[in-house]
Design a protein around this motif. Sequence first.
Motif, PDB file in Angstrom:
ATOM      1  N   THR A   4     101.144  11.349 -12.845  1.00  0.00           N
ATOM      2  CA  THR A   4     101.573  11.469 -11.326  1.00  0.00           C
ATOM      3  C   THR A   4     100.665  12.028 -10.481  1.00  0.00           C
ATOM      4  OG1 THR A   4     103.088  13.033 -11.404  1.00  0.00           O
ATOM      5  CG2 THR A   4     103.845  10.699 -11.556  1.00  0.00           C
ATOM      6  N   GLY A  39     111.647   5.952  -8.522  1.00  0.00           N
ATOM      7  CA  GLY A  39     110.446   6.398  -9.731  1.00  0.00           C
ATOM      8  C   GLY A  39     109.092   7.015  -8.833  1.00  0.00           C
ATOM      9  N   THR A  40     108.255   7.201  -9.689  1.00  0.00           N
ATOM     10  CA  THR A  40     106.795   7.620  -9.253  1.00  0.00           C
ATOM     11  C   THR A  40     106.147   6.260  -9.310  1.00  0.00           C
ATOM     12  OG1 THR A  40     106.130   8.134 -11.269  1.00  0.00           O
ATOM     13  CG2 THR A  40     107.192   9.945 -10.208  1.00  0.00           C
ATOM     14  N   LEU A  91     113.746   8.370 -11.970  1.00  0.00           N
ATOM     15  CA  LEU A  91     112.942   8.670 -13.035  1.00  0.00           C
ATOM     16  C   LEU A  91     111.944  10.000 -12.792  1.00  0.00           C
ATOM     17  CD1 LEU A  91     112.995   5.054 -13.180  1.00  0.00           C
ATOM     18  CD2 LEU A  91     112.718   6.313 -15.516  1.00  0.00           C
ATOM     19  N   SER A  93     109.748  13.283 -13.697  1.00  0.00           N
ATOM     20  CA  SER A  93     108.831  13.770 -14.469  1.00  0.00           C
ATOM     21  C   SER A  93     108.840  15.288 -14.762  1.00  0.00           C
ATOM     22  CB  SER A  93     107.378  13.251 -14.123  1.00  0.00           C
ATOM     23  OG  SER A  93     107.162  13.559 -13.044  1.00  0.00           O
ATOM     24  N   ASP A 317     108.708  10.563 -18.233  1.00  0.00           N
ATOM     25  CA  ASP A 317     109.740  10.235 -17.114  1.00  0.00           C
ATOM     26  C   ASP A 317     110.958   9.784 -17.598  1.00  0.00           C
ATOM     27  OD1 ASP A 317     107.779   9.399 -14.681  1.00  0.00           O
ATOM     28  OD2 ASP A 317     107.010   8.751 -16.432  1.00  0.00           O
TER      29      ASP A 317
END
Length: 432
Positions: A4, A39-40, A91, A93, A317
């Motif tokens: 990310t 999420g990312t 999600l 990380s 994740d």
Amino acid sequence: MRRTMIAGLIAVVVAVSACGTSGTSGDGELAGQTVDVVGTWSGEEQVRFEKVLDAFENKTGAEVRYTGAGDELPTVVQTRVSGGTPPSVALVSQPGFAAQLAKSGAIKPVHDKVEEAVVANYAPIWKKLGSFDSMLYGVYFKIANKSTVWYNTKAFESVALSPEQPATWDRFLSISRSLADAGVPAVSIAGADGWTLTDWFENIYLRTADLDSYDKLAKHELPWTDPTVKAALHELAKLFGDQKLIAGGSSGALQTEFAKSVTDVFGEPGKAAMVFEGDFVSGVISSSTKAVIGRDAGFFQFPSLNGSAPAVVAGGDMAVQFKDDEATNQFMQFLASPESGQVWAAQGGFLSANKGISTQSYPDDVTRALVQSVLDAGDNVRFDLSDLTPAAFGGSKGTGMWKALQDFLADPSKIDETMSRLESSAAKAYAP
């Protein structure tokens, strides 16, 4: 996880997946229920993840809404929790952020069926990595193998060397010297991005210290002045201290960012033979060079030191849940199943520690080898150490691990000074 970080900051976007159904009537058991996921992922990764969500919709009849928050995910999640509108699932990380959410009571321990799926489909280390205070809170859905060295086959061929997998660190250094003696810098190092240097250190440390020491260092239960840290820095200095092995020397490396370190190896003309980083190197190769993975570009696992067993530094994740309802619980169980991972695996750009996913589900030999090395490592997998530490120490530009290791790259003779700086920074970051 660094995937990310290299993607850069993106705007928060909301993508609503079409509602799918199971059976011929269009009414699944969860019809009318909604799962809200943050999420990312954005771009192509979001498209691929939404196919996973489509599969869950078709299976259950639930509707899944996805928000891609990029590097801003912790801020987005915290804002929503504070505002009383948490997502169903996020999600995450950063294990430290997940631990913070668990400590505050914002996320829920997973239900029994989810835990059973994790126990059945993952090596025990992944349950441990998803647990806080002896309770399982998370499911690792997508992972990164951060113990890979990528090489340019043409660079090796140009100096009549075979790109064999060096079994040991000493052999890796020997090959590097042969390349340099033939006029080809061995390694491109992305010293401008301090996180890559933490990954170098972590892979060395995982192989020179025992697993327990790695865990203790991550928690600052061992000081950074410990002899195990000195031993790892001593080995790393064998590479960092030999200027002819590094493209541009230390000064050039300190001006090289991650993406450029990859294109310096696989672009035309190539400026080095190898680059170390995670499996996500392949994405840069494919998007930014003409090299073909499996033909022009290959990888080998980070070599052994002192007879160390195969080991992997990983990122990932982890799905955590904020709500305790049937749709959310079934979605978490779905993410822990081989079924969900197979959907993304077939599309590429995905690794999973889920041993229930057949390696044949992955689209090519390179990806299958990347996954197999994680599975083979078993419980000798450890999460990225810098991601386990407070961000002020392990994840901030110009300070902590990043800065200390950049200064070490500039002058690898200063091992004791580097250790003292690391310990001083850690002590401040871990202070109550």
